[in-house]
Design a protein around this motif. Sequence first.
Motif, mmCIF file in Angstrom:
data_model
loop_
_atom_site.group_PDB
_atom_site.id
_atom_site.type_symbol
_atom_site.label_atom_id
_atom_site.label_comp_id
_atom_site.label_asym_id
_atom_site.label_seq_id
_atom_site.Cartn_x
_atom_site.Cartn_y
_atom_site.Cartn_z
ATOM 1 N N ALA A 15 -5.538 8.192 0.398
ATOM 2 C CA ALA A 15 -6.983 7.983 0.312
ATOM 3 C C ALA A 15 -7.673 9.330 0.164
ATOM 4 O O ALA A 15 -7.335 10.286 0.848
ATOM 5 C CB ALA A 15 -7.483 7.271 1.567
ATOM 6 N N GLU B 65 -8.848 3.692 -0.664
ATOM 7 C CA GLU B 65 -7.467 3.370 -0.332
ATOM 8 C C GLU B 65 -6.616 3.123 -1.568
ATOM 9 O O GLU B 65 -7.082 2.513 -2.535
ATOM 10 C CB GLU B 65 -7.443 2.098 0.526
ATOM 11 C CG GLU B 65 -7.985 2.269 1.919
ATOM 12 C CD GLU B 65 -7.102 3.170 2.750
ATOM 13 O OE1 GLU B 65 -5.864 3.003 2.702
ATOM 14 O OE2 GLU B 65 -7.657 4.055 3.441
ATOM 15 N N ARG C 77 0.838 -1.201 0.000
ATOM 16 C CA ARG C 77 0.000 0.000 0.000
ATOM 17 C C ARG C 77 0.874 1.253 0.000
ATOM 18 O O ARG C 77 0.556 2.248 -0.647
ATOM 19 C CB ARG C 77 -0.927 0.006 1.224
ATOM 20 C CG ARG C 77 -2.075 0.968 1.067
ATOM 21 C CD ARG C 77 -3.103 0.847 2.165
ATOM 22 N NE ARG C 77 -3.528 -0.508 2.472
ATOM 23 C CZ ARG C 77 -4.280 -1.264 1.691
ATOM 24 N NH1 ARG C 77 -4.683 -0.804 0.525
ATOM 25 N NH2 ARG C 77 -4.610 -2.487 2.048
ATOM 26 N N ASP D 25 -8.779 -5.127 -3.300
ATOM 27 C CA ASP D 25 -7.571 -4.545 -2.746
ATOM 28 C C ASP D 25 -6.359 -5.352 -3.196
ATOM 29 O O ASP D 25 -6.132 -6.455 -2.701
ATOM 30 C CB ASP D 25 -7.676 -4.544 -1.227
ATOM 31 C CG ASP D 25 -6.544 -3.775 -0.575
ATOM 32 O OD1 ASP D 25 -5.537 -3.499 -1.258
ATOM 33 O OD2 ASP D 25 -6.678 -3.441 0.611
#
Length: 191
Positions: A95, A72, A14, A148
């Motif tokens: 985000a 996200e 991420r 995700d």
Amino acid sequence: MAGQEDRPQDRLTRAFFARPVLDVAPELLGCHISHAGVTVRLTEVEAYDGSNDPGSHAFRGPTPRTRVMFGEPGGLYVYFTYGMHWCANLVCGSAGAASAVLMRAGEVVEGLELARTRRPRSSDRDLARGPARLAMALALGRDQNGMDTCATDSVFVVRAREPDRSSRSAVARVRTGPRGGVSGQGGEEGA
DNA sequence: ATACCGATTGGCT
DNA sequence: GCCAATCGGTATC
């Protein structure tokens, strides 16, 4: 060097995606994205700078359709267009930034047979050449929107090999252009 | 409720 | 190179 010990391969985290989209996009070139038995090496991507980019779906603020882009980083934004095609983006930035990278083209490096099955009338070369073709080869569609890529094993992106300093590799040829006119299509980053 | 149009592709001239 | 296909999203009345 104390690095991470148990990375699946070199999966993009991420934190990787949570940077300015114009930084992330070029680095995605050469990376591998896998889903449903097919892996594609990205050869062309295009950055969309969220609310700042007139060409972005997110330009006019969040809507039901674009909600994933406002979420996200590392998320998968898959949209339907022209009444028949799906195209897939990787959400970047923090985000709420609503920036994303459209995966425009790639080469199938794994799951060739499966990809052929999904695009029966295509030459191997064109299997993932074009955003809608790439999505089709990877079987990315409505059901994959919002997934995700940093947290599920279904979809993931793996880091590109260290670029070869000596010879010009795929990553070397990067064409960058800020979007010129509102109607223009600039902002491409490809290899 | 209705109208316009699109982050494309594939087939035909 | 040009154009039809095909329908959800978004804006507008």
